[in-house]
Design an enzyme around this catalytic site. Structure first.
Site, PDB file in Angstrom:
ATOM      1  N   GLY A 159       0.841  -1.190   0.000  1.00 35.71           N
ATOM      2  CA  GLY A 159       0.000   0.000   0.000  1.00 35.71           C
ATOM      3  C   GLY A 159       0.877   1.242   0.000  1.00 35.71           C
ATOM      4  O   GLY A 159       2.039   1.208  -0.402  1.00 35.71           O
ATOM      5  N   ARG A 160       0.329   2.347   0.477  1.00 35.27           N
ATOM      6  CA  ARG A 160       1.101   3.592   0.516  1.00 35.27           C
ATOM      7  C   ARG A 160       1.892   3.761   1.798  1.00 35.27           C
ATOM      8  O   ARG A 160       2.806   4.587   1.858  1.00 35.27           O
ATOM      9  CB  ARG A 160       0.181   4.789   0.290  1.00 35.27           C
ATOM     10  CG  ARG A 160      -0.213   4.908  -1.175  1.00 35.27           C
ATOM     11  CD  ARG A 160      -0.841   6.226  -1.513  1.00 35.27           C
ATOM     12  NE  ARG A 160      -2.199   6.288  -1.000  1.00 35.27           N
ATOM     13  CZ  ARG A 160      -2.705   7.318  -0.331  1.00 35.27           C
ATOM     14  NH1 ARG A 160      -1.989   8.369  -0.084  1.00 35.27           N
ATOM     15  NH2 ARG A 160      -3.952   7.284   0.077  1.00 35.27           N
TER      16      ARG A 160
ATOM     17  N   GLU B  62       5.838   3.845   1.858  1.00 37.41           N
ATOM     18  CA  GLU B  62       6.452   5.049   1.316  1.00 37.41           C
ATOM     19  C   GLU B  62       6.873   6.016   2.424  1.00 37.41           C
ATOM     20  O   GLU B  62       7.921   6.654   2.327  1.00 37.41           O
ATOM     21  CB  GLU B  62       5.445   5.721   0.381  1.00 37.41           C
ATOM     22  CG  GLU B  62       5.906   7.004  -0.245  1.00 37.41           C
ATOM     23  CD  GLU B  62       4.812   7.574  -1.127  1.00 37.41           C
ATOM     24  OE1 GLU B  62       4.753   7.159  -2.295  1.00 37.41           O
ATOM     25  OE2 GLU B  62       4.011   8.399  -0.642  1.00 37.41           O
TER      26      GLU B  62
ATOM     27  N   CYS C  75       4.140  -6.425  -2.191  1.00 36.34           N
ATOM     28  CA  CYS C  75       3.808  -5.202  -2.906  1.00 36.34           C
ATOM     29  C   CYS C  75       4.833  -4.100  -2.630  1.00 36.34           C
ATOM     30  O   CYS C  75       6.017  -4.283  -2.856  1.00 36.34           O
ATOM     31  CB  CYS C  75       2.384  -4.788  -2.549  1.00 36.34           C
ATOM     32  SG  CYS C  75       1.621  -3.615  -3.670  1.00 36.34           S
ATOM     33  N   HIS C  76       4.414  -2.962  -2.103  1.00 35.07           N
ATOM     34  CA  HIS C  76       5.297  -1.841  -1.809  1.00 35.07           C
ATOM     35  C   HIS C  76       6.092  -2.038  -0.524  1.00 35.07           C
ATOM     36  O   HIS C  76       6.931  -1.205  -0.183  1.00 35.07           O
ATOM     37  CB  HIS C  76       4.501  -0.537  -1.731  1.00 35.07           C
ATOM     38  CG  HIS C  76       4.017  -0.040  -3.052  1.00 35.07           C
ATOM     39  ND1 HIS C  76       3.004  -0.657  -3.757  1.00 35.07           N
ATOM     40  CD2 HIS C  76       4.406   1.008  -3.819  1.00 35.07           C
ATOM     41  CE1 HIS C  76       2.783  -0.013  -4.882  1.00 35.07           C
ATOM     42  NE2 HIS C  76       3.630   1.012  -4.948  1.00 35.07           N
TER      43      HIS C  76
ATOM     44  N   TYR D 107       5.663  -5.087  -6.097  1.00 34.93           N
ATOM     45  CA  TYR D 107       4.851  -4.488  -7.137  1.00 34.93           C
ATOM     46  C   TYR D 107       5.813  -3.954  -8.200  1.00 34.93           C
ATOM     47  O   TYR D 107       6.857  -3.375  -7.866  1.00 34.93           O
ATOM     48  CB  TYR D 107       3.978  -3.364  -6.552  1.00 34.93           C
ATOM     49  CG  TYR D 107       2.983  -2.840  -7.540  1.00 34.93           C
ATOM     50  CD1 TYR D 107       1.901  -3.632  -7.933  1.00 34.93           C
ATOM     51  CD2 TYR D 107       3.133  -1.591  -8.117  1.00 34.93           C
ATOM     52  CE1 TYR D 107       0.993  -3.173  -8.882  1.00 34.93           C
ATOM     53  CE2 TYR D 107       2.231  -1.120  -9.056  1.00 34.93           C
ATOM     54  CZ  TYR D 107       1.159  -1.922  -9.437  1.00 34.93           C
ATOM     55  OH  TYR D 107       0.273  -1.468 -10.371  1.00 34.93           O
TER      56      TYR D 107
END
Length: 193
Positions: free
Chosen positions: A89-90, A93, A119-120, A139
């Site tokens: 997800g975000r 980050e 993923c992330h 990802y």
């Protein structure tokens, strides 16, 4: 099987399925999971985002559920845990900017403890320096992060997972059956059928 104590690093706008599903599946298999977020305490929540693949050039994003944090971030001692999970997800980050998050990841990496990232989540591994000389899936948009951190990006189908020693990675939530099964193998968890 002896139950393992697993740390899960989350943050606001973590991918809904990538936090909820592994959290529940690991509990179901008898493991203890503490979900933590920088700046949050047990009982607080993080907001999640649902990322879907609907034919656009990248994933779409919709509001998800609130996901409860189960332990106080500031009281976590990585040495008390057997394994680490980093959903995507975000959240990765920005949580990768937290020095304590990076120190936690380095502990698991240097100790050779099982690490699962999806993923992330690989953004956190890259920022911690945990991918040098390793092969990691993520990802596709995170592939450059893997490569620039000294790792090899494993470009695999979205429903598959990759294992490199203690590191289990996958591109996105469609890989949950493979990713979680391979993580349970690395943990030494046997499921009776």
């Amino acid at each position: 099987m002896s139950a393992k104590k697993i740390l899960m690093l989350v943050g606001d706008f973590v991918e809904d399925y990538e936090a909820m599903v592994p959290y529940q599946a690991l509990l179901m298999t008898g493991h203890h999971v503490d979900a933590v977020c920088p700046g949050k305490k047990s009982g607080d929540s993080v907001r999640t985002a649902i990322h879907d693949f609907e034919g656009d050039q990248t994933y779409s994003e919709k509001p998800g559920h609130n996901f409860a944090v189960t332990a106080d971030f500031d009281s976590i001692r990585p040495g008390d845990y057997d394994a680490l999970v980093i959903p995507g997800g975000r959240a990765p980050e920005y949580i990768r900017l937290n020095k304590t998050v990076l120190e936690m990841v380095r502990h698991f990496d240097q100790a050779g403890k099982p690490i699962a990232a999806i993923c992330h989540g690989a953004q956190v591994l890259a920022a911690a320096g945990a991918l040098k000389g390793r092969t990691c899936s993520a990802y596709p948009a995170v592939g450059p992060d893997v490569t620039l951190s000294g790792g090899t990006y494993a470009d695999i189908p979205v429903d598959q997972a990759h294992v490199d020693g203690n590191l289990v990675t996958a591109p996105a939530w469609p890989a949950h059956p493979q990713w979680l099964a391979k993580f349970l193998e690395v943990l030494g968890t046997k499921i009776q059928t």
